[in-house]
Scaffold this motif. Structure first.
Motif, short mmCIF file in Angstrom:
data_model
loop_
_atom_site.label_atom_id
_atom_site.label_comp_id
_atom_site.label_asym_id
_atom_site.label_seq_id
_atom_site.Cartn_x
_atom_site.Cartn_y
_atom_site.Cartn_z
N HIS A 125 13.32 3.58 -11.16
CA HIS A 125 12.11 3.18 -10.43
C HIS A 125 11.01 2.75 -11.41
CE1 HIS A 125 9.02 3.35 -7.22
NE2 HIS A 125 8.24 3.74 -8.22
N GLU A 126 10.79 3.53 -12.45
CA GLU A 126 9.77 3.17 -13.44
C GLU A 126 10.16 1.88 -14.18
OE1 GLU A 126 6.78 4.18 -13.79
OE2 GLU A 126 7.05 5.72 -12.29
N HIS A 129 9.25 -1.15 -12.18
CA HIS A 129 7.84 -1.58 -12.26
C HIS A 129 7.64 -2.51 -13.46
CE1 HIS A 129 5.98 0.57 -9.01
NE2 HIS A 129 6.27 1.77 -9.47
N GLU A 205 5.56 -0.28 -4.68
CA GLU A 205 6.45 0.89 -4.68
C GLU A 205 7.77 0.56 -3.98
OE1 GLU A 205 6.30 3.81 -6.13
OE2 GLU A 205 4.48 3.10 -7.08
ZN LIG Z 1 6.16 3.62 -8.61
#
Ligand SMILES: [Zn+2]
Length: 277
Positions: A125-126, A129, A205
């Motif tokens: 997830h990071e 980004h 997100e």
């Molecule tokens: Zn996030």
């Protein structure tokens, strides 16, 4: 009051000019040097003591996190990112990434994710980004906002001077700031710029989750493990986005993915019956 109306419509016109002129700042995006500068600045801020009487945060590479991150990296959509994985010895549950590719997770998060499959979800997830350039997008938006405010001030001052008036704070500026029309869609940008925690927007997100799911799946991890991790984040997650929305969106992504390849490292090897000789 015709005079006040004329003045407001003139100010609206100038605001549109400021918006138009500043749009190019965002469209150009940010050059690589700025990404590096922002990355360095954010990491320094992260490392700064939380309270004046505390020492700097202890943040070091960690073998388990690095190994997992490196297993995910070839399956992310990153272009020219030098990934670097760090663990912050804080007990709070948190994760963070910067445009240059440093991904940071806390000890608290590691304790929450004893299984590699769940930790991989948090890392992916990071990493998403970074890959999706979310931080740079938000920085460029912030530059655009600063440009709008500056240009609008210049235009209204010049306008007042041309009428022989003293430049003053335009009536519409405080109104526009109060109702958010000057900073349309910039609330999360401001949080990101000025908040201690640089939060992404709800849309970012969800995009990061979807990209993470594809990376996890390609690396052989079942997205279900990432989904199972999300409710554990409930207390720490962004208030912009409910965990149930993330779970729902991820379940839809997972359903669209082809079956996992049997060589998946996320699954323990199936017990093999010893062939009888
Ligand atoms: Zn996030």
């Amino acid at each position: 009051m015709a005079g006040a109306n004329a003045r407001l419509s003139r100010e609206a016109e100038l605001m549109t000019t400021a918006r138009t002129e500043c749009a190019s700042a965002r469209q150009r995006g940010l050059p690589a040097e700025e990404a590096a500068t922002a990355s360095g600045r954010w990491l320094v801020e992260w490392l700064a003591p939380a309270k004046p009487d505390e020492g700097p945060r202890e943040t070091l590479p960690d073998a388990r996190v690095t190994k997992l991150g490196e297993a995910l990296a070839p399956h992310s959509a990153a272009r020219n990112v030098s990934w670097f994985f760090l663990v912050d010895e804080s007990p709070e549950v948190d994760s963070f990434s910067v445009p240059a590719g440093t991904v940071l997770v806390t000890r608290g998060l590691l304790q929450l994710t004893p299984s590699d499959a769940q930790l991989a979800g948090a890392l992916a997830h990071e990493m998403a980004h970074v890959t999706l350039r979310h931080q740079l997008e938000n920085l460029a938006q912030l530059e655009e906002l600063a440009c709008q405010v500056r240009r609008y001030g210049e235009l209204t001052s010049a306008d007042a001077a041309s009428r022989g008036e003293k430049p003053s704070m335009p009536d519409s500026l405080s109104t526009a700031m109060a109702d958010g029309s000057l900073m349309k869609n910039n609330a999360s940008t401001l949080t990101m710029a000025f908040g201690k925690k640089r939060q992404a927007s709800a849309a970012q997100e969800l995009d990061a989750d979807a990209a993470a799911a594809r990376t996890l799946h390609a690396a052989g991890f079942d997205v279900a493990d990432f989904i199972a991790l999300l409710p554990k984040f409930a207390a720490t997650t962004t208030p912009l986005l409910d965990v149930s929305k993330r779970v729902e969106a991820l379940q839809a992504v997972r359903a669209s993915l082809p079956p996992l390849k049997p060589s998946a490292p996320a699954k323990p090897a199936a017990p093999v019956k010893k062939p009888k000789r």
